[in-house]
Write a protein that holds these residues in place. Structure first.
Motif, PDB file in Angstrom:
ATOM      1  N   HIS A  26       1.467  -9.331  -8.667  1.00 38.02           N
ATOM      2  CA  HIS A  26       0.966  -8.863  -7.361  1.00 38.02           C
ATOM      3  C   HIS A  26       2.104  -8.771  -6.349  1.00 38.02           C
ATOM      4  CE1 HIS A  26      -1.040  -8.842  -3.473  1.00 38.02           C
ATOM      5  NE2 HIS A  26      -0.566 -10.041  -3.216  1.00 38.02           N
ATOM      6  N   SER A  27       2.961  -9.765  -6.340  1.00 40.18           N
ATOM      7  CA  SER A  27       4.076  -9.779  -5.393  1.00 40.18           C
ATOM      8  C   SER A  27       5.057  -8.646  -5.679  1.00 40.18           C
ATOM      9  CB  SER A  27       4.787 -11.137  -5.442  1.00 40.18           C
ATOM     10  OG  SER A  27       3.894 -12.168  -5.067  1.00 40.18           O
ATOM     11  N   LEU A  32       6.862  -2.890  -4.499  1.00 43.37           N
ATOM     12  CA  LEU A  32       6.997  -1.505  -4.955  1.00 43.37           C
ATOM     13  C   LEU A  32       6.076  -0.553  -4.204  1.00 43.37           C
ATOM     14  CD1 LEU A  32       7.373  -2.206  -8.771  1.00 43.37           C
ATOM     15  CD2 LEU A  32       9.163  -1.387  -7.205  1.00 43.37           C
ATOM     16  N   TRP A  33       4.836  -0.963  -3.933  1.00 45.48           N
ATOM     17  CA  TRP A  33       3.938  -0.116  -3.133  1.00 45.48           C
ATOM     18  C   TRP A  33       4.548   0.119  -1.751  1.00 45.48           C
ATOM     19  CZ3 TRP A  33       0.952   2.204  -6.233  1.00 45.48           C
ATOM     20  CH2 TRP A  33       0.108   1.578  -7.157  1.00 45.48           C
ATOM     21  N   GLY A  34       5.098  -0.932  -1.152  1.00 45.46           N
ATOM     22  CA  GLY A  34       5.693  -0.787   0.171  1.00 45.46           C
ATOM     23  C   GLY A  34       6.882   0.152   0.166  1.00 45.46           C
ATOM     24  N   PRO A 137      -1.261   7.872  -5.173  1.00 47.53           N
ATOM     25  CA  PRO A 137      -1.969   8.773  -6.090  1.00 47.53           C
ATOM     26  C   PRO A 137      -2.274   8.135  -7.443  1.00 47.53           C
ATOM     27  CG  PRO A 137       0.317   9.456  -5.795  1.00 47.53           C
ATOM     28  CD  PRO A 137       0.082   8.345  -4.835  1.00 47.53           C
ATOM     29  N   PRO A 138      -3.282   8.672  -8.132  1.00 44.20           N
ATOM     30  CA  PRO A 138      -3.712   8.086  -9.403  1.00 44.20           C
ATOM     31  C   PRO A 138      -2.606   7.921 -10.429  1.00 44.20           C
ATOM     32  CG  PRO A 138      -5.347   9.642  -8.623  1.00 44.20           C
ATOM     33  CD  PRO A 138      -4.168   9.753  -7.692  1.00 44.20           C
ATOM     34  N   ASP A 139      -1.669   8.875 -10.524  1.00 46.32           N
ATOM     35  CA  ASP A 139      -0.614   8.734 -11.529  1.00 46.32           C
ATOM     36  C   ASP A 139       0.301   7.560 -11.196  1.00 46.32           C
ATOM     37  OD1 ASP A 139       0.327  10.153  -9.295  1.00 46.32           O
ATOM     38  OD2 ASP A 139       1.839  11.225 -10.464  1.00 46.32           O
ATOM     39  N   ALA A 140       0.565   7.337  -9.909  1.00 45.41           N
ATOM     40  CA  ALA A 140       1.393   6.189  -9.497  1.00 45.41           C
ATOM     41  C   ALA A 140       0.662   4.882  -9.774  1.00 45.41           C
ATOM     42  CB  ALA A 140       1.739   6.297  -8.016  1.00 45.41           C
ATOM     43  N   ARG A 141      -0.637   4.876  -9.566  1.00 48.36           N
ATOM     44  CA  ARG A 141      -1.440   3.672  -9.847  1.00 48.36           C
ATOM     45  C   ARG A 141      -1.366   3.324 -11.331  1.00 48.36           C
ATOM     46  NH1 ARG A 141      -7.040   5.411  -6.744  1.00 48.36           N
ATOM     47  NH2 ARG A 141      -6.030   6.161  -4.838  1.00 48.36           N
ATOM     48  N   ALA A 142      -1.578   4.328 -12.162  1.00 46.56           N
ATOM     49  CA  ALA A 142      -1.582   4.092 -13.612  1.00 46.56           C
ATOM     50  C   ALA A 142      -0.227   3.568 -14.085  1.00 46.56           C
ATOM     51  CB  ALA A 142      -1.954   5.380 -14.348  1.00 46.56           C
ATOM     52  N   ARG A 147       3.093  -1.099 -15.919  1.00 51.54           N
ATOM     53  CA  ARG A 147       4.318  -1.900 -15.860  1.00 51.54           C
ATOM     54  C   ARG A 147       4.064  -3.326 -15.372  1.00 51.54           C
ATOM     55  NH1 ARG A 147       8.929   1.432 -12.958  1.00 51.54           N
ATOM     56  NH2 ARG A 147      10.257  -0.014 -14.086  1.00 51.54           N
ATOM     57  N   TYR A 148       3.157  -3.466 -14.417  1.00 45.49           N
ATOM     58  CA  TYR A 148       2.872  -4.770 -13.800  1.00 45.49           C
ATOM     59  C   TYR A 148       1.357  -4.958 -13.728  1.00 45.49           C
ATOM     60  CZ  TYR A 148       7.746  -4.283 -12.553  1.00 45.49           C
ATOM     61  OH  TYR A 148       9.108  -4.093 -12.622  1.00 45.49           O
TER      62      TYR A 148
END
Length: 196
Positions: A26-27, A32-34, A137-142, A147-148
């Motif tokens: 999560h961390s 990475l999301w940020g 976007p969905p591809d980034a989520r997947a 990976r994590y």
């Protein structure tokens, strides 16, 4: 992909040693999301400072660093200050890591006023309660979840927040529980993606 500094490496070591695999992932995802959001919006930020803060932002939820008196983000912020000074940072830089961790549980901070706090708020609120889904976007989520993976993060996180709420009824975690964080997490696209 990650900052290559001694402090960044040390933050990963601390997170790996004291966080569960779910909380550590999560961390890392929060960092990475940020970065993804900041890059998309042209937000300049201090990468090392943001990485260390993201890696340590929930350390106050772990048993070794939980405080029975302080909200988890305050306890984690204090640890980040100690970590930063021990890593050789000036006290003011260590204080920034503390501030970022505390502010991630407070009201919205603008990117102009505090880019690192803004990025951590955006990333963690997406991770936990589905704020700003259009940014990811969905591809980034997947790809991120491959990976994590979440590894049961949702159940672990809700249990931590419920425990915080029982012991610290005036905390931001208690307010989150009152605002149905468990229900919001159950319909989060990241969790739904895993369950599908």
């Amino acid at each position: 992909m990650f900052p290559e500094t001694p402090a960044a490496a040390a933050a990963l070591s601390v997170g790996t040693r004291f966080c569960s695999p779910a909380l550590l992932n999560h961390s890392v995802r929060s960092y990475l999301w940020g970065v993804m959001y900041g890059t998309a919006h042209g937000i300049a930020f201090d990468d090392e400072l943001y990485y260390v803060s993201a890696l340590l932002h929930d350390i106050g939820l772990t048993e070794p660093f939980d405080s029975h008196r302080l909200p988890f983000e305050a306890a984690g912020g204090h640890l980040a200050w100690v970590f930063g000074v021990a890593a050789g940072w000036p006290a003011a830089r260590a204080a920034r890591a503390e501030e970022i961790i505390v502010l991630h549980m407070r009201g919205d901070v603008s990117p102009a006023a505090d880019p690192e706090s803004h990025l951590l708020q955006v990333a963690t609120s997406w991770e936990v309660v589905e704020r700003r889904p259009e940014e990811f976007p969905p591809d980034a989520r997947a790809e991120m979840l491959a990976r994590y993976p979440r590894l049961g993060f949702d159940a672990e996180f809700v249990a931590c927040f419920e425990d915080q709420a029982r012991r610290k009824p005036g905390s931001a975690a208690a307010a989150s529980v009152s605002n149905d964080v468990a229900g919001l997490m159950a319909v989060n696209p990241l969790q739904v993606h895993i369950s599908a």
